[in-house]
Design a protein around this motif. Structure first.
Motif, PDB file in Angstrom:
ATOM      1  N   GLY A  39       1.316  82.893  87.962  1.00  0.00           N
ATOM      2  CA  GLY A  39       0.543  82.841  86.731  1.00  0.00           C
ATOM      3  C   GLY A  39       0.558  84.110  85.906  1.00  0.00           C
ATOM      4  O   GLY A  39      -0.050  84.148  84.836  1.00  0.00           O
ATOM      5  N   GLU A  40       1.262  85.134  86.352  1.00  0.00           N
ATOM      6  CA  GLU A  40       1.333  86.372  85.572  1.00  0.00           C
ATOM      7  C   GLU A  40       2.327  86.234  84.415  1.00  0.00           C
ATOM      8  O   GLU A  40       3.245  85.416  84.452  1.00  0.00           O
ATOM      9  CB  GLU A  40       1.756  87.549  86.456  1.00  0.00           C
ATOM     10  CG  GLU A  40       0.671  88.096  87.354  1.00  0.00           C
ATOM     11  CD  GLU A  40       1.014  89.473  87.908  1.00  0.00           C
ATOM     12  OE1 GLU A  40       0.447  90.458  87.416  1.00  0.00           O
ATOM     13  OE2 GLU A  40       1.859  89.554  88.824  1.00  0.00           O
ATOM     14  N   THR A 193       3.126  82.557  75.499  1.00  0.00           N
ATOM     15  CA  THR A 193       1.769  82.860  75.947  1.00  0.00           C
ATOM     16  C   THR A 193       0.992  81.582  76.233  1.00  0.00           C
ATOM     17  O   THR A 193       0.270  81.473  77.233  1.00  0.00           O
ATOM     18  CB  THR A 193       1.027  83.698  74.890  1.00  0.00           C
ATOM     19  OG1 THR A 193       1.754  84.912  74.659  1.00  0.00           O
ATOM     20  CG2 THR A 193      -0.383  84.043  75.350  1.00  0.00           C
ATOM     21  N   GLN A 194       1.167  80.591  75.361  1.00  0.00           N
ATOM     22  CA  GLN A 194       0.491  79.301  75.535  1.00  0.00           C
ATOM     23  C   GLN A 194       0.963  78.616  76.822  1.00  0.00           C
ATOM     24  O   GLN A 194       0.144  78.097  77.600  1.00  0.00           O
ATOM     25  CB  GLN A 194       0.771  78.407  74.331  1.00  0.00           C
ATOM     26  CG  GLN A 194       0.128  77.032  74.421  1.00  0.00           C
ATOM     27  CD  GLN A 194       0.513  76.143  73.249  1.00  0.00           C
ATOM     28  OE1 GLN A 194       1.350  76.512  72.423  1.00  0.00           O
ATOM     29  NE2 GLN A 194      -0.069  74.975  73.170  1.00  0.00           N
ATOM     30  N   ASN A 196       2.184  80.016  79.419  1.00  0.00           N
ATOM     31  CA  ASN A 196       1.677  80.801  80.549  1.00  0.00           C
ATOM     32  C   ASN A 196       0.215  80.473  80.828  1.00  0.00           C
ATOM     33  O   ASN A 196      -0.172  80.216  81.976  1.00  0.00           O
ATOM     34  CB  ASN A 196       1.863  82.292  80.248  1.00  0.00           C
ATOM     35  CG  ASN A 196       1.149  83.190  81.238  1.00  0.00           C
ATOM     36  OD1 ASN A 196       0.160  83.829  80.894  1.00  0.00           O
ATOM     37  ND2 ASN A 196       1.625  83.244  82.459  1.00  0.00           N
ATOM     38  N   LYS A 197      -0.597  80.441  79.788  1.00  0.00           N
ATOM     39  CA  LYS A 197      -2.033  80.254  79.976  1.00  0.00           C
ATOM     40  C   LYS A 197      -2.410  78.804  80.253  1.00  0.00           C
ATOM     41  O   LYS A 197      -3.249  78.522  81.114  1.00  0.00           O
ATOM     42  CB  LYS A 197      -2.796  80.758  78.744  1.00  0.00           C
ATOM     43  CG  LYS A 197      -2.771  82.274  78.591  1.00  0.00           C
ATOM     44  CD  LYS A 197      -3.582  82.714  77.376  1.00  0.00           C
ATOM     45  CE  LYS A 197      -3.646  84.232  77.277  1.00  0.00           C
ATOM     46  NZ  LYS A 197      -4.413  84.678  76.090  1.00  0.00           N
ATOM     47  N   GLU A 198      -1.795  77.871  79.523  1.00  0.00           N
ATOM     48  CA  GLU A 198      -2.205  76.468  79.623  1.00  0.00           C
ATOM     49  C   GLU A 198      -1.461  75.703  80.709  1.00  0.00           C
ATOM     50  O   GLU A 198      -2.025  74.796  81.328  1.00  0.00           O
ATOM     51  CB  GLU A 198      -2.022  75.779  78.269  1.00  0.00           C
ATOM     52  CG  GLU A 198      -2.899  76.361  77.173  1.00  0.00           C
ATOM     53  CD  GLU A 198      -2.728  75.649  75.848  1.00  0.00           C
ATOM     54  OE1 GLU A 198      -1.999  74.634  75.795  1.00  0.00           O
ATOM     55  OE2 GLU A 198      -3.326  76.118  74.850  1.00  0.00           O
ATOM     56  N   GLY A 200       0.239  77.384  83.257  1.00  0.00           N
ATOM     57  CA  GLY A 200       0.279  78.173  84.483  1.00  0.00           C
ATOM     58  C   GLY A 200       1.654  78.642  84.888  1.00  0.00           C
ATOM     59  O   GLY A 200       1.867  79.026  86.048  1.00  0.00           O
ATOM     60  N   TYR A 215       2.377  91.046  74.149  1.00  0.00           N
ATOM     61  CA  TYR A 215       1.865  89.728  74.496  1.00  0.00           C
ATOM     62  C   TYR A 215       1.674  89.563  75.999  1.00  0.00           C
ATOM     63  O   TYR A 215       0.938  88.677  76.440  1.00  0.00           O
ATOM     64  CB  TYR A 215       2.820  88.635  73.993  1.00  0.00           C
ATOM     65  CG  TYR A 215       2.723  88.358  72.512  1.00  0.00           C
ATOM     66  CD1 TYR A 215       1.922  87.336  72.026  1.00  0.00           C
ATOM     67  CD2 TYR A 215       3.433  89.136  71.598  1.00  0.00           C
ATOM     68  CE1 TYR A 215       1.828  87.073  70.667  1.00  0.00           C
ATOM     69  CE2 TYR A 215       3.349  88.885  70.232  1.00  0.00           C
ATOM     70  CZ  TYR A 215       2.543  87.851  69.776  1.00  0.00           C
ATOM     71  OH  TYR A 215       2.447  87.607  68.423  1.00  0.00           O
ATOM     72  N   GLN A 217       0.649  90.409  79.998  1.00  0.00           N
ATOM     73  CA  GLN A 217      -0.525  90.947  80.676  1.00  0.00           C
ATOM     74  C   GLN A 217      -0.179  92.250  81.401  1.00  0.00           C
ATOM     75  O   GLN A 217      -1.067  93.026  81.753  1.00  0.00           O
ATOM     76  CB  GLN A 217      -1.041  89.928  81.707  1.00  0.00           C
ATOM     77  CG  GLN A 217      -1.390  88.577  81.117  1.00  0.00           C
ATOM     78  CD  GLN A 217      -1.303  87.465  82.140  1.00  0.00           C
ATOM     79  OE1 GLN A 217      -0.835  87.656  83.258  1.00  0.00           O
ATOM     80  NE2 GLN A 217      -1.764  86.282  81.759  1.00  0.00           N
TER      81      GLN A 217
END
Length: 238
Positions: A39-40, A193-194, A196-198, A200, A215, A217
């Motif tokens: 998830g990174e 980014t989306q 990655n975040k949504e 996973g 962008y 982490q």
């Protein structure tokens, strides 16, 4: 693959890579240690010749280390045979390149279907999965367009759809905005980014642009074949 709960998704331990032999030998990696958790979103930076692309090729099973260990979900990748590494690429890794690497005379839908074709999935399964992947990257309605009929940003979105159609654990992006203008570059970074975040999806991205790395982490910087710095960011631009 079985994975201990405390084991990172990716772990490199004292990884070296030497090209050539004798007097002409060149050591691209000199003992790299790197851990990436599920998830990174990690940006990999460094000057030309620093080893960042070599590390990405090893993680992506496009190359093998000369020494050290590469573990993926606790499995020693450096011990795998070529066909086993190919299976790891096919089922766990997605790739996005600077040059898009799309088939010129082939529709967006057919380009996205390619990884599923290699898996031997049926035409119906391929069509459905490719349409969903194109929808996820904002290209519904563009399924039948060839690369020549798409902008650079749209072509890279097709390439990202092709990379995620297999539901990979890791998305490996090598200078994904290198051929795009500033506006399209930020659109692609917002999409990554989306995802990655949504979704996973773990993202590893090579870039030389600080505003693109913003962008991520976490930013890992390579110098002379070693990790020179590894910084967790307090926030990002997304």
């Amino acid at each position: 693959m079985n994975q201990n709960a405390d084991e990172p998704l990716i772990r490199l331990s004292e990884v070296t890579k030497t090209y050539g032999q004798g007097d002409v030998a060149y050591q691209a990696l000199k003992g790299v240690n790197l851990r990436v958790n599920t998830g990174e979103f990690v940006a990999i930076m460094g000057p030309s010749g620093s080893g960042k692309s070599t590390v990405m090729n090893i993680i992506g099973c496009l190359d093998t280390p000369t020494g050290g260990e590469y573990l993926f979900r606790g499995v020693h990748v450096e011990r795998l045979e070529r066909n086993q590494r190919a299976l790891l690429r096919r089922y766990s890794l997605g790739f996005v390149f600077q040059g898009f690497n799309l088939l010129a005379r082939t529709s967006a839908l057919e380009n996205v279907e390619l990884p599923l074709l290699y898996r031997g999935e049926s035409a119906e399964q391929r069509h459905q999965a490719a349409r969903i992947a194109l929808e996820r990257v904002g290209l519904s309605g563009w399924e039948n367009h060839t690369p020549a009929e798409l902008s650079g940003g749209q072509q890279q979105r097709v390439a990202i759809a092709r990379a995620i159609v297999t539901h990979p654990d890791v998305l490996l992006a090598d200078e994904p905005t290198g051929n795009l203008d500033s506006k399209r570059s930020h659109e692609i970074m917002e999409l990554l980014t989306q995802l990655n975040k949504e979704e996973g999806i773990t993202v590893l991205m090579v870039t030389h642009e600080q505003d693109m790395a913003a962008y991520a982490q976490r930013v890992v910087t390579f110098v002379d074949g070693l990790v020179a710095s590894d910084e967790i960011k307090q926030g990002n631009t997304a």
